[in-house]
Design an enzyme around this catalytic site. Structure first.
Site, short mmCIF file in Angstrom:
data_model
loop_
_atom_site.label_atom_id
_atom_site.label_comp_id
_atom_site.label_asym_id
_atom_site.label_seq_id
_atom_site.Cartn_x
_atom_site.Cartn_y
_atom_site.Cartn_z
N CYS A 94 -8.30 -28.13 6.11
CA CYS A 94 -7.04 -27.46 6.45
C CYS A 94 -6.28 -28.27 7.51
O CYS A 94 -6.86 -29.14 8.17
CB CYS A 94 -7.31 -26.04 6.94
N ASP A 114 0.86 -1.18 0.00
CA ASP A 114 0.00 0.00 0.00
C ASP A 114 0.90 1.23 0.00
O ASP A 114 2.12 1.12 0.08
CB ASP A 114 -0.98 -0.04 1.17
N CYS A 131 -7.92 -28.31 11.03
CA CYS A 131 -9.11 -29.14 11.17
C CYS A 131 -8.77 -30.62 11.10
O CYS A 131 -9.44 -31.46 11.70
CB CYS A 131 -10.14 -28.78 10.11
N ASP A 169 -8.27 -7.22 0.46
CA ASP A 169 -7.32 -7.51 1.53
C ASP A 169 -8.01 -7.18 2.83
O ASP A 169 -8.89 -6.32 2.87
CB ASP A 169 -6.07 -6.64 1.39
N HIS A 193 -6.54 -21.79 9.72
CA HIS A 193 -7.87 -22.23 9.29
C HIS A 193 -8.62 -21.08 8.61
O HIS A 193 -9.22 -21.26 7.55
CB HIS A 193 -8.69 -22.77 10.46
N CYS A 253 -13.99 -28.61 6.50
CA CYS A 253 -12.72 -28.00 6.12
C CYS A 253 -11.61 -29.05 6.06
O CYS A 253 -11.56 -29.98 6.87
CB CYS A 253 -12.36 -26.91 7.14
ZN ZN Z 1 -9.95 -25.74 8.84
#
Ligand code: ZN
Length: 685
Positions: free
Chosen positions: A307, A94, A310, A267, A336, A305
């Site tokens: 990820c 930025d 998880c 963002d 996550h 999920c």
């Molecule tokens: Zn997750």
């Protein structure tokens, strides 16, 4: 020449959403995308490797902070931010404008730039367009931002105008300072909430050689509706052949709404910031893991999920890490959340490419609203919890987890066996072949399709029809207009469901509130879709003197309370009146009841009666046809039914007057429906 080579790969139908592609100095970038914020050349508590694994394509770094520490000289000697932080993909920096104008450091503004005092060593420094761009070049970002003067979205017009003017003069200087750097550069559109200023901002900036434009000055105090309005209006004016970036936004829902309005890049610090305090976005809503309800929770954080968090840790463990403020908790929850954001962006992109963005948008818009679905938060200090009832109705939650409305006086539950919208779809929308009928080519008609929705209740049947229309409209192609007429004598059930719309997700739509408030609703998105509500006694509403104001139906969803609760809408007189109200049209009526009494009464009133499909634990439902030549698609009741009726101990329902009983029997026995059926000829009588 555009340094990013941006191109639009797919444009969603019925939405401004688009899927794009561009090339930075480091990687190919797919839009729409979310950029995690790495203020100090690090995304808080995340390894670059896990950012890569979760699908981060661009990180955002803050010029203002990096200018102060470690300073541009460090980046020059280390060969830029990529090697410095070991990040192989793109970086967007930025301009520092936002921090200068939003952080509380002593500063003064001049045409040259902003003079401020460093928070690291107290030095007085100047952030000019030239200093900002030189710093960004030293950092070595793939996309630089021109220095802007950011004002709050709530600024008054003269302040906003002054900021806009200086932003444009600085944009010219920023571009000049870029020189022949191969990095791309975006300019920032200011203008607070003033449409004219936003318009002027876009028009002036799109004349300059930027590689993309950003909407700045939002997400700083305005209402959500104002933000969406400015976003839509501004995005519409931005060049279609460049990426559009909405700075500092936002929650998953904000992002979804902005994609729908044509924005490509986002963002926000939210995913890592809320993670630090135990907040997670999941397919089961937004969870706050500090809550005691998770102390013994063995479940995965988010069942949907994939990820690494998880895959490996229970809610109970993550609750513990959060309570003890362990850094690992922040790291795991942040990981996550970033997965959640990136997966959302990928799903959005795939849906745009596959031509079903609107479908996804509607589905996600409801889900992303949610607080913790499994463990709803009850407000402390207000116990007992407010009773969930209104008038004669209460919210009832089935053991399977879905909510319905129960009439207290009769004990009858609307849609007791299947979630309301699901039942509405199976029984009314699918059986009436609504989707097909909306296509002029399929049904040979271009007239408006009129549906009567008798017994609006909590609007499940109406919303199922509206969803069907919206899905068809989003798919494109010619479509008949659809006008829905709902009849209801007691709006408390819908008002109650609207109050608890967390349990009635399908009501999160402009329609129900529109018909409750104004008696009618017209879709803004689809001009052919409209809905009106006729309040009061149904039979009075369709009586001869009032009928002229209501268009004749092609389809009737007949869903009043049952005969046990109120038999007035199931009598011979009621069905005769209803048949007359069809005014000779070949209307089809669908109802949940398959009782012999109801079918006999429909026949006696002059309808043709066919078997409807079974739903949940009902073996059959009923279809009644007002036509003289009934549609062959329906299986008319035949001889077996007639025999069964003839044997039945209650051939004539209680509501038939004694002096009408023999006429009632004779009408059924002589009904043309049984003469149409060759098998029935002469077999019974
Ligand atoms: Zn997750």
């Amino acid at each position: 020449m555009n340094r990013l080579n941006f191109r639009v790969e797919a444009q969603a139908a019925g939405s401004r959403a688009r899927a794009g592609l561009f090339q930075t100095l480091h990687n190919e970038v797919r839009t729409p995308l979310f950029m995690p914020v790495g203020t100090q050349a690090t995304v808080k508590a995340q390894l670059p490797q896990s950012l890569e694994d979760s699908g981060s394509q661009i990180l955002l770094a803050n010029t203002y902070h990096l200018l102060l520490r470690p300073g541009p000289e460090v980046f020059r000697r280390m060969g830029g931010i990529h090697g410095f932080m070991s990040w192989k993909r793109s970086v967007l920096t930025d301009s520092g404008g936002f921090q200068i104008f939003s952080l509380p450091h002593s500063r003064s503004m001049t045409e040259a730039g902003a003079v401020f005092q460093s928070y690291t060593d107290g030095r007085t420094m100047l952030l000019s367009p030239e200093v900002s761009i030189e710093t960004q070049k030293a950092i070595g970002s793939d996309i630089m931002m021109a220095l802007d003067q950011c004002v709050p979205s709530t600024a008054d017009e003269s302040v906003a105008r002054a900021a806009l003017d200086i932003t444009h003069r600085w944009a010219v200087r920023s571009l000049a300072a870029r020189g022949d750097s191969p990095a791309a550069m975006f300019a920032i559109i200011q203008g607070a909430l003033f449409r004219e200023l936003r318009r002027e901002g876009v028009l002036r900036l799109r004349e300059m050689a930027f590689d993309g434009l950003a909407i700045g000055g939002l997400a700083v105090g305005e209402a959500k509706a104002q933000r969406e309005d400015v976003c839509e209006f501004t995005a519409d004016l931005m060049p279609a052949d460049q990426p559009r970036y909405l700075m500092g936004v936002g929650t998953p829902l904000d992002i979804l709404e902005a994609v729908h309005r044509g924005v490509d890049m986002f963002d926000c610090i939210i995913p890592t910031q809320v993670a630090q305090r135990g907040g997670v976005f999941t397919s089961r809503g937004y969870l706050q893991l500090r809550r005691g309800v998770y102390k013994f929770a063995q479940d995965k954080l988010d069942p949907a999920c994939d990820c690494p968090t998880c895959a490996r840790y229970s809610r109970a463990y993550l609750h513990h890490l959060t309570k003890t403020k362990e850094t690992l908790g922040w790291q795991l929850l942040g990981k996550h959340n970033l997965h959640f954001y990136h997966r959302l962006m990928r799903e959005i992109r795939e849906s745009i490419v596959a031509g079903r963005f609107l479908e996804l948008y509607r589905e996600k818009r409801e889900l992303l609203h949610e607080d913790d679905l499994d463990n709803p938060v009850l407000i402390q200090g207000r116990k007992p919890v407010k009773p969930r009832c209104l008038g004669d109705y209460e919210v009832r939650v089935a053991p399977e987890g879905f909510a319905s409305i129960r009439q207290i006086s009769s004990g009858e539950i609307m849609h007791s066996r299947t979630p309301p919208l699901e039942e509405a779809r199976l029984l009314y929308v699918d059986q009436s072949r609504l989707a097909e009928r909306l296509l002029p080519a399929e049904c040979g008609s271009e007239e408006t399709l009129v549906i009567w929705d008798v017994g609006l209740g909590a609007a499940a049947n109406a919303m199922a029809a509206i969803r069907c229309y919206e899905a068809q409209a989003a798919a494109g192609g010619p479509l008949r207009a659809m006008h829905l007429v709902s009849f209801e004598n007691d709006l408390d059930s819908l008002r109650l469901a609207l109050t608890y719309n967390r349990d009635f997700l399908y009501l999160r739509h402009g329609g129900p509130a529109g018909v409750i408030e104004k008696g009618r609703w017209q879709s803004k998105e689809f001009p052919g879709l409209s809905w009106e509500l006729i309040e009061g006694d149904f039979l009075k509403s369709i009586s001869e003197d009032r009928l002229h104001a209501i268009p004749a139906p092609e389809i009737i969803f007949y869903d009043p309370f049952s005969r046990n609760a109120d038999d007035r809408l199931w009598t011979l007189d009621a069905f005769r009146l209803l048949l007359a109200a069809c005014r000779g049209r070949s209307a089809e009526l669908f109802t949940y009841s398959a009782s012999t009494a109801v079918r006999a009464t429909l026949l006696a009133a002059g309808f043709y009666v066919a078997k409807g499909r079974g739903i949940a634990d009902r073996a059959e439902t009923t279809v009644a046809l007002a036509a003289s030549a009934p549609d062959a698609r329906h299986e008319l009741l035949g001889i077996e039914w007639l025999e069964k009726w003839n044997r039945s101990g209650a051939k004539v329902p209680a509501w038939v007057q004694p002096n009408e009983q023999s006429a009632f029997e004779a009408t059924i026995a002589g009904h043309p429906q049984f003469r149409l059926n060759p098998a029935s000829l002469g077999s019974v009588f």
